[in-house]
Write an enzyme that holds these catalytic residues in place. Structure first.
Site, PDB file in Angstrom:
ATOM      1  N   TYR A  33       0.824  -1.203   0.000  1.00 28.59           N
ATOM      2  CA  TYR A  33       0.000   0.000   0.000  1.00 28.59           C
ATOM      3  C   TYR A  33       0.859   1.254   0.000  1.00 28.59           C
ATOM      4  O   TYR A  33       2.068   1.189   0.204  1.00 28.59           O
ATOM      5  CB  TYR A  33      -0.957  -0.002   1.205  1.00 28.59           C
ATOM      6  CG  TYR A  33      -0.325   0.347   2.538  1.00 28.59           C
ATOM      7  CD1 TYR A  33       0.509  -0.551   3.200  1.00 28.59           C
ATOM      8  CD2 TYR A  33      -0.564   1.575   3.157  1.00 28.59           C
ATOM      9  CE1 TYR A  33       1.078  -0.233   4.430  1.00 28.59           C
ATOM     10  CE2 TYR A  33      -0.008   1.896   4.393  1.00 28.59           C
ATOM     11  CZ  TYR A  33       0.818   0.984   5.018  1.00 28.59           C
ATOM     12  OH  TYR A  33       1.379   1.307   6.223  1.00 28.59           O
ATOM     13  N   ARG A  52       8.324   4.081  -4.622  1.00 34.72           N
ATOM     14  CA  ARG A  52       8.408   3.080  -3.552  1.00 34.72           C
ATOM     15  C   ARG A  52       7.406   1.942  -3.803  1.00 34.72           C
ATOM     16  O   ARG A  52       7.702   0.773  -3.552  1.00 34.72           O
ATOM     17  CB  ARG A  52       8.145   3.713  -2.186  1.00 34.72           C
ATOM     18  CG  ARG A  52       8.307   2.701  -1.047  1.00 34.72           C
ATOM     19  CD  ARG A  52       8.242   3.338   0.308  1.00 34.72           C
ATOM     20  NE  ARG A  52       6.952   3.961   0.538  1.00 34.72           N
ATOM     21  CZ  ARG A  52       6.683   4.777   1.549  1.00 34.72           C
ATOM     22  NH1 ARG A  52       7.629   5.078   2.426  1.00 34.72           N
ATOM     23  NH2 ARG A  52       5.489   5.315   1.695  1.00 34.72           N
ATOM     24  N   ARG A 101      -8.199 -20.660  -1.619  1.00 33.85           N
ATOM     25  CA  ARG A 101      -7.080 -20.350  -0.729  1.00 33.85           C
ATOM     26  C   ARG A 101      -5.915 -21.276  -1.042  1.00 33.85           C
ATOM     27  O   ARG A 101      -6.103 -22.494  -1.119  1.00 33.85           O
ATOM     28  CB  ARG A 101      -7.510 -20.502   0.734  1.00 33.85           C
ATOM     29  CG  ARG A 101      -6.405 -20.195   1.729  1.00 33.85           C
ATOM     30  CD  ARG A 101      -6.939 -20.203   3.161  1.00 33.85           C
ATOM     31  NE  ARG A 101      -5.879 -19.849   4.100  1.00 33.85           N
ATOM     32  CZ  ARG A 101      -5.118 -20.734   4.758  1.00 33.85           C
ATOM     33  NH1 ARG A 101      -5.288 -22.033   4.557  1.00 33.85           N
ATOM     34  NH2 ARG A 101      -4.188 -20.334   5.594  1.00 33.85           N
ATOM     35  N   LYS A 151       6.459  -2.003   1.852  1.00 25.74           N
ATOM     36  CA  LYS A 151       5.290  -1.431   2.531  1.00 25.74           C
ATOM     37  C   LYS A 151       4.095  -2.367   2.385  1.00 25.74           C
ATOM     38  O   LYS A 151       3.216  -2.151   1.533  1.00 25.74           O
ATOM     39  CB  LYS A 151       4.994  -0.029   1.979  1.00 25.74           C
ATOM     40  CG  LYS A 151       4.097   0.801   2.891  1.00 25.74           C
ATOM     41  CD  LYS A 151       4.182   2.257   2.505  1.00 25.74           C
ATOM     42  CE  LYS A 151       3.177   3.129   3.227  1.00 25.74           C
ATOM     43  NZ  LYS A 151       3.340   3.196   4.658  1.00 25.74           N
ATOM     44  N   GLU A 183      11.829   2.334  14.324  1.00 24.57           N
ATOM     45  CA  GLU A 183      10.977   3.429  13.830  1.00 24.57           C
ATOM     46  C   GLU A 183       9.703   3.449  14.657  1.00 24.57           C
ATOM     47  O   GLU A 183       9.577   2.698  15.622  1.00 24.57           O
ATOM     48  CB  GLU A 183      10.672   3.230  12.337  1.00 24.57           C
ATOM     49  CG  GLU A 183       9.959   1.921  12.046  1.00 24.57           C
ATOM     50  CD  GLU A 183       9.778   1.615  10.564  1.00 24.57           C
ATOM     51  OE1 GLU A 183       9.680   2.561   9.757  1.00 24.57           O
ATOM     52  OE2 GLU A 183       9.718   0.423  10.217  1.00 24.57           O
ATOM     53  N   LEU A 207      10.981   1.137   7.202  1.00 23.80           N
ATOM     54  CA  LEU A 207      10.399   1.615   5.944  1.00 23.80           C
ATOM     55  C   LEU A 207      11.177   2.846   5.494  1.00 23.80           C
ATOM     56  O   LEU A 207      11.504   3.715   6.315  1.00 23.80           O
ATOM     57  CB  LEU A 207       8.923   1.983   6.139  1.00 23.80           C
ATOM     58  CG  LEU A 207       8.266   2.335   4.804  1.00 23.80           C
ATOM     59  CD1 LEU A 207       7.980   1.076   3.992  1.00 23.80           C
ATOM     60  CD2 LEU A 207       6.990   3.112   5.000  1.00 23.80           C
TER      61      LEU A 207
HETATM   62  N1  PDD Z   1       2.823   5.041   7.325  1.00 24.55           N
HETATM   63  N2  PDD Z   1       7.475   3.724   8.922  1.00 24.55           N
HETATM   64  C1  PDD Z   1       6.341   3.006   8.895  1.00 24.55           C
HETATM   65  C2  PDD Z   1       6.320   1.682   9.575  1.00 24.55           C
HETATM   66  C3  PDD Z   1       5.202   3.517   8.236  1.00 24.55           C
HETATM   67  O1  PDD Z   1       4.070   2.805   8.203  1.00 24.55           O
HETATM   68  C4  PDD Z   1       5.266   4.800   7.616  1.00 24.55           C
HETATM   69  C5  PDD Z   1       4.106   5.387   6.879  1.00 24.55           C
HETATM   70  C6  PDD Z   1       6.485   5.509   7.689  1.00 24.55           C
HETATM   71  C7  PDD Z   1       6.659   6.862   7.057  1.00 24.55           C
HETATM   72  O2  PDD Z   1       6.707   6.766   5.652  1.00 24.55           O
HETATM   73  P1  PDD Z   1       6.193   7.954   4.729  1.00 24.55           P
HETATM   74  O3  PDD Z   1       6.966   9.146   5.121  1.00 24.55           O
HETATM   75  O4  PDD Z   1       6.541   7.507   3.349  1.00 24.55           O
HETATM   76  O5  PDD Z   1       4.724   8.094   4.983  1.00 24.55           O
HETATM   77  C8  PDD Z   1       7.556   4.933   8.333  1.00 24.55           C
HETATM   78  C9  PDD Z   1       1.655   5.509   6.619  1.00 24.55           C
HETATM   79  C10 PDD Z   1       1.493   6.971   6.650  1.00 24.55           C
HETATM   80  C11 PDD Z   1       0.446   4.735   7.115  1.00 24.55           C
HETATM   81  O6  PDD Z   1       0.592   3.552   7.338  1.00 24.55           O
HETATM   82  O7  PDD Z   1      -0.643   5.321   7.258  1.00 24.55           O
END
Ligand code: PDD
Length: 287
Positions: A33, A52, A101, A151, A183, A207
């Site tokens: 996503y 990405r 499945r 992601k 993170e 990420l």
């Molecule tokens: N989340 N680390 C993780 C685990 C994340 O899920 C996200 C983003 C980030 C930051 O990445 P970016 O700057 O590209 O948004 C870091 C999104 C916003 C979400 O899951 O809603």
């Protein structure tokens, strides 16, 4: 009010949008996503998010159901159809449904990927009053899988982390592995010490945040010192400032970690300045 969403080539009212119960996103969390923010009706960091996404798909050997140009068109169409001024666009691509499945990946020539996009209106997204006060985080063990650079939609543990934070009276959680912060549950983590911005280096452990890349670029352009290395919770608690970045929160000050106040307990000047620069530059470059 009902939104118009996008599913596999069609724009539909949200009530009519359907995905199979055999979809691998649903059965196996076999999907990726992106979340792109919208400011003033325009897409922030769109190229970064699409790049990405392409990388996530490639790493998982998943077919891309649309080109970057088509994705831009779909994003813009959804912004227009839903009248989004400020908010987010959520995009998800899964390995689709082979009608049953099975752990084995279906042949992409036979089973197309599923693609879904929808909007989330967030009026005043950039003026979130929380950014003026800062937020509190707790630390929890990072027990996610080893490819956090992809992601994927496997968000159960991050959701559990947010619930643990809520239960502890905090706003969010920072994840710790081998004694070092990886993170946040849905964001990248930073501290500031003696004017130097410290954030974990890129690897498969985190990420590769699109906001992170932009913020570090702006910081370096503004002659701020940046050090990409891991740090501990203790180091963060003794830092002058802490903050996190994500597409939906931009730059968000953190003023308490595991109950310990950071610096003065109010958002620090580095986080405030980076937030301002990021928002200014992102608005200018938005498409
Ligand atoms: N989340 N680390 C993780 C685990 C994340 O899920 C996200 C983003 C980030 C930051 O990445 P970016 O700057 O590209 O948004 C870091 C999104 C916003 C979400 O899951 O809603």
């Amino acid at each position: 009010m009902s939104r118009t969403v996008y599913v596999n080539g069609e724009y539909l009212p949200e009530e009519e949008a359907k995905v199979s119960i055999f979809d691998r996103g649903f059965l196996m969390a076999d999907g990726v996503y992106e979340v792109t923010s919208v400011l003033d009706g325009k897409l922030v960091d769109f190229d970064g998010h699409v790049r990405r996404l392409e990388r996530s798909l490639k790493e998982l050997d998943m077919a891309a159901p649309a080109t970057a140009e088509e994705l831009l068109e779909i994003h813009r169409e959804l912004v227009a159809r839903n009248g989004i001024e400020d908010g987010m666009i959520y995009l998800q691509i899964t390995r689709g449904s082979a009608g049953d499945r099975d752990f084995v990946f279906p042949d992409p020539a036979v089973t197309p990927s599923t693609i879904v996009l929808f909007t989330q209106a967030k009026p005043g997204l950039a003026d979130n009053p929380v950014a003026k006060q800062g937020i509190s985080v707790i630390s929890i063990e990072d027990i996610r899988w080893g490819r956090r650079d992809i992601k994927t939609v496997q968000l159960l543990y991050p959701s559990m982390g947010k619930m643990m934070a809520k239960k502890a009276g905090a706003d969010d959680a920072w994840l710790v592995e081998d004694g070092k912060v990886t993170e946040g549950t849905s964001n990248n983590a930073y501290i500031v010490k003696n004017g130097r911005i410290i954030t974990r280096e890129l690897s498969t452990d985190i990420l590769h945040g699109i906001t992170r890349a932009a913020v570090l670029r702006f910081a370096r352009e503004a002659q701020m010192e940046v050090e990409e290395r891991a740090f501990t919770i203790e180091e963060a608690q003794q830092a002058d400032e802490a903050f996190f970045t994500s597409a939906s929160a931009f730059v968000m000050p953190v003023v308490k970690i595991d109950g310990v106040q950071i610096g003065t307990g109010t958002p620090g000047p580095v986080a405030a300045r980076l937030r301002e620069i990021y928002l200014d530059e992102s608005r200018k470059a938005a498409v």
